[in-house]
Enzyme design. Structure first.
Site, PDB file in Angstrom:
ATOM      1  CG  ASP A   1      -1.624  -1.315   7.574  1.00  0.00           C
ATOM      2  OD1 ASP A   1      -0.931  -0.793   8.471  1.00  0.00           O
ATOM      3  OD2 ASP A   1      -2.019  -0.687   6.575  1.00  0.00           O
TER       4      ASP A   1
ATOM      5  CG  HIS B   1       2.227   0.669   4.790  1.00  0.00           C
ATOM      6  ND1 HIS B   1       2.462   0.386   6.110  1.00  0.00           N
ATOM      7  CD2 HIS B   1       0.910   0.998   4.707  1.00  0.00           C
ATOM      8  CE1 HIS B   1       1.324   0.516   6.801  1.00  0.00           C
ATOM      9  NE2 HIS B   1       0.366   0.896   5.964  1.00  0.00           N
TER      10      HIS B   1
ATOM     11  CG  HIS C   1      -2.106  -0.931   1.045  1.00  0.00           C
ATOM     12  ND1 HIS C   1      -2.860  -1.382   2.103  1.00  0.00           N
ATOM     13  CD2 HIS C   1      -2.639  -1.486  -0.075  1.00  0.00           C
ATOM     14  CE1 HIS C   1      -3.815  -2.185   1.636  1.00  0.00           C
ATOM     15  NE2 HIS C   1      -3.708  -2.266   0.326  1.00  0.00           N
TER      16      HIS C   1
HETATM   17 FE    FE Z   1      -1.662   1.354   6.070  1.00  0.00          FE
HETATM   18 ZN    ZN Z   2      -2.299  -1.086   4.335  1.00  0.00          ZN
END
Ligand code: FE
Ligand code: ZN
Length: 257
Positions: free
Chosen positions: A135, A63, A60
């Site tokens: 996450d 990140h 993502h």
């Molecule tokens: Fe995140």
């Molecule tokens: Zn994420």
């Protein structure tokens, strides 16, 4: 719990945490993910550390958004999840389940923890007693199931639940206040959770972080790890369901809360 690893956590973007880890013997410094290159650079200057590695948990943008700028500025080595290597900007080394990463003489064990994304990985530095779970797990929460199923996420969480319970856990986001309010709806009689929710309100009112956490604290209070708890199951009316089904129901309720 003997190796010394210095750790600096700082808030960035809207609710992300950046984390730098530093080995004082070799001067190796890693950024855990790279949410924002400017924020990472500011933290590096503040600490007087130079970046040698980025340890990526998943693809993502919040990140990996800083990867290329940080690599250009520091020539650092980027390590990331093998199943997502095509989506990690600047990746040098792809790692998967059971691999180890050497960082400044410290060993990180890699655990594939899919569910939030299909190839998410977590890093356990057992010698230093710390882990970076991106996450996958949050304080009183877990990641949303963007690319995986509830069964997959539950088996990922079970891997984490088997780590030493005194492991200090760093996660990607400060979501704890809303997680606490939700946790109380599915586990209302949990005394440890009520105490923790009060402490979290005090911390957040003072704009202080609620992370890192410990695995022991999450096992006692995080409803996403407590699918086998008789009281939580009774509250959900799921006393006879499989653990993963209880987990799935907790996740479903949080998604629509
Ligand atoms: Fe995140
Ligand atoms: Zn994420």
């Amino acid at each position: 719990m003997s190796d010394v690893l210095e750790i600096h956590q700082f808030p960035c973007l809207s609710d992300n945490y950046g984390v730098l880890i530093h080995d004082p013997k070799t001067n190796a410094t890693a950024s855990i993910d790279a949410p924002d290159a400017d924020a990472v650079n500011t933290a590096l200057v503040e600490k007087g550390w130079s970046l040698t590695h980025i340890l990526t948990t998943h693809h993502h943008a919040d990140h990996t958004g800083g990867n290329l700028a940080l690599k250009e500025a520091h020539g650092c080595t980027i390590i990331g999840p093998k199943p997502e290597q095509g989506k990690i900007p600047g990746i040098d080394t792809a790692v998967g389940q059971g691999d180890t990463v050497n960082f400044g003489g410290h060993t990180a064990r890699i655990f594939e923890t899919p569910g939030h994304t299909a190839g998410h990985i977590s890093y356990l530095f057992e010698g230093a007693g710390v882990a970076f779970v991106g996450d996958t797990l949050f304080a009183l929460g877990c990641g949303r199931l963007f690319e995986g199923t509830a069964q997959q996420m539950w088996s990922s969480l079970q891997k984490i639940m088997q780590w030493p319970s005194d492991t200090v856990i760093y996660a990607g986001h400060e979501y704890t206040l809303s997680n606490a309010a939700f946790a109380l709806t599915v586990d209302p009689d949990n005394a440890a959770l009520k105490t923790r929710a009060d402490e979290i309100s005090v911390l957040r009112a003072a704009d202080k972080p609620t992370l890192p956490t410990t695995l022991a604290l999450e096992l006692a209070t995080n409803p996403f790890l407590r699918a086998s708890d008789p009281d939580l199951r009774a509250t959900l009316g799921m006393s006879d369901a499989a653990d993963w089904e209880v987990f799935a129901e907790v996740r479903r309720r949080k998604d629509s809360a």
